[in-house]
Design an enzyme around this catalytic site. Sequence first.
Site, PDB file in Angstrom:
ATOM      1  N   HIS A  90       5.949 -46.857 -17.513  1.00 23.97           N
ATOM      2  CA  HIS A  90       6.041 -47.999 -16.588  1.00 23.97           C
ATOM      3  C   HIS A  90       7.482 -48.484 -16.555  1.00 23.97           C
ATOM      4  O   HIS A  90       8.204 -48.401 -17.553  1.00 23.97           O
ATOM      5  CB  HIS A  90       5.076 -49.133 -16.971  1.00 23.97           C
ATOM      6  N   ASP A  92       8.273 -51.661 -15.144  1.00 28.10           N
ATOM      7  CA  ASP A  92       8.371 -53.114 -15.237  1.00 28.10           C
ATOM      8  C   ASP A  92       8.607 -53.494 -16.691  1.00 28.10           C
ATOM      9  O   ASP A  92       8.251 -52.755 -17.609  1.00 28.10           O
ATOM     10  CB  ASP A  92       7.124 -53.793 -14.688  1.00 28.10           C
ATOM     11  N   ASP A 123      10.674 -49.926 -23.944  1.00 29.57           N
ATOM     12  CA  ASP A 123       9.383 -50.293 -23.345  1.00 29.57           C
ATOM     13  C   ASP A 123       9.571 -50.705 -21.893  1.00 29.57           C
ATOM     14  O   ASP A 123       9.715 -51.889 -21.600  1.00 29.57           O
ATOM     15  CB  ASP A 123       8.772 -51.431 -24.158  1.00 29.57           C
ATOM     16  N   GLU A 156       2.610 -53.096 -15.592  1.00 28.46           N
ATOM     17  CA  GLU A 156       1.858 -52.942 -16.846  1.00 28.46           C
ATOM     18  C   GLU A 156       1.983 -54.180 -17.718  1.00 28.46           C
ATOM     19  O   GLU A 156       1.006 -54.625 -18.335  1.00 28.46           O
ATOM     20  CB  GLU A 156       2.347 -51.704 -17.598  1.00 28.46           C
ATOM     21  N   GLU A 157       3.180 -54.755 -17.790  1.00 30.43           N
ATOM     22  CA  GLU A 157       3.398 -55.899 -18.680  1.00 30.43           C
ATOM     23  C   GLU A 157       2.652 -57.147 -18.222  1.00 30.43           C
ATOM     24  O   GLU A 157       2.375 -58.040 -19.028  1.00 30.43           O
ATOM     25  CB  GLU A 157       4.888 -56.210 -18.795  1.00 30.43           C
ATOM     26  N   HIS A 423       9.479 -56.561 -26.385  1.00 31.22           N
ATOM     27  CA  HIS A 423       9.008 -57.887 -25.980  1.00 31.22           C
ATOM     28  C   HIS A 423       9.820 -59.013 -26.619  1.00 31.22           C
ATOM     29  O   HIS A 423       9.567 -60.186 -26.323  1.00 31.22           O
ATOM     30  CB  HIS A 423       7.523 -58.101 -26.299  1.00 31.22           C
TER      31      HIS A 423
END
Length: 451
Positions: A90, A92, A123, A156-157, A423
Amino acid sequence: MSSNPVAQTVASLLPKAQAELAELVAFKSVADFAQFPKSESEAAASWIADALRAEGFVDVALLDTPDGTQSVYGYLPGPEGAKTVLLYAHYDVQPPLDEAGWTSPPFELTEREGRWYGRGAADCKGGVIMHLLALRALKANGGVPVNVKVICEGSEEQGTGGLERYAEEHPELLEADTIVIGDAGNFRVGLPTVTTTLRGMTLVRVRIDTLAGNLHSGQFGGAAPDALAALIRVLDSLRAEDGSTTVGGLDATGTWDGLEYTEEQFRADAKVLGGVGLIGDGSVADRLWARPAVTVLGIDCPPVVGATPSVHASARALISLRVPPGVDAAEATKLLQAHLEAHTPWGALVTTEQIGQGQAFRADASSPAYQAMADAMAVAYPGETMQYAGEGGSIPLCNTLAGLYPRAEILLIGLSEPEAQIHAVNESVHPQELERLSVAEALFLRNYAAG
């Protein structure tokens, strides 16, 4: 340098990969368009589409998914009669959070102390680059021996389910014999790991109202019901004295029987401050991979600076609940909402709203694809044996794909080892992990085609 030609090719391509990752990280592709321009996400999607076309992919498309974001699809045909492998990542990313906490700008890939820093570096924009590297290495060493489908998700996030719903509406699009999800990570740098379970999740917003409006705390405090105080009590009810998650009716006694995680290693990985204890009971692996975990993600209330002496009329919070495999996320949502309502004090008015959900996932680690990956990782990581671990996070698409294609084998690998700090501020990727996992993926595709 390894004598393996694929590994040599990947090593030679690493400078180009770094430059491409820098371009991709520069897009502020947070799929929350109230915070970041939609044009940033669209530009990132277009970059990936162009990269796929440059590698010979056909049927490249920007898919407009039901949540208002775009996923990027491409198909690379292999030899006649070859198996089909779907590669997922992903593009995003999470918001940068406190930009002042970053040592270098979050959307500027920066090399420092042997790592590459930037939001999405691990990520999962690094996962996009990993797929490209693996395919380029195969093309330079005899060709890609399978049909390859690539899908790069744009939300996705956010957990808004755009790609899941699109896949359900177009079930033939992502059909494959094996699916490689490039959004997990090694247990630690240098230890090849496949993730065999994912916790599911639900996001619930809770609001408590007690008064028609805020009141002066001197004139009314002591008798007027304070909504913020009520919310604090509700949120506290979600944890036992030791910090274990306690949602009424939700089992919190599961155990993990795979790779273990020592408390010492976890404290180091999580950067727990000296003297601060861990929460919950059971082993660390039990707590992370086999049991539910609640987190208060945010609270709407006045900030300390500028606060007035008021009894608050309304307060709300956003709550995340992670649930292990075997627990239905929809049922967990109902239990969480019922718990919040049951623990609201003083007859305060409480409303709850689910705003996101994803089911837990468990892979079949006995499948032939896992042996093909184990053999590949043994070459990419000399002297190491592939390990099996759980993952506390969620990838909702996994269950959607497992439901649509029950015969497909699903493997989860990726760049998000503990030092990556996904994150959080100062997210980074270790370039050696990108290199080795790209080699592993390339060799896996070759092994799988021959199996």
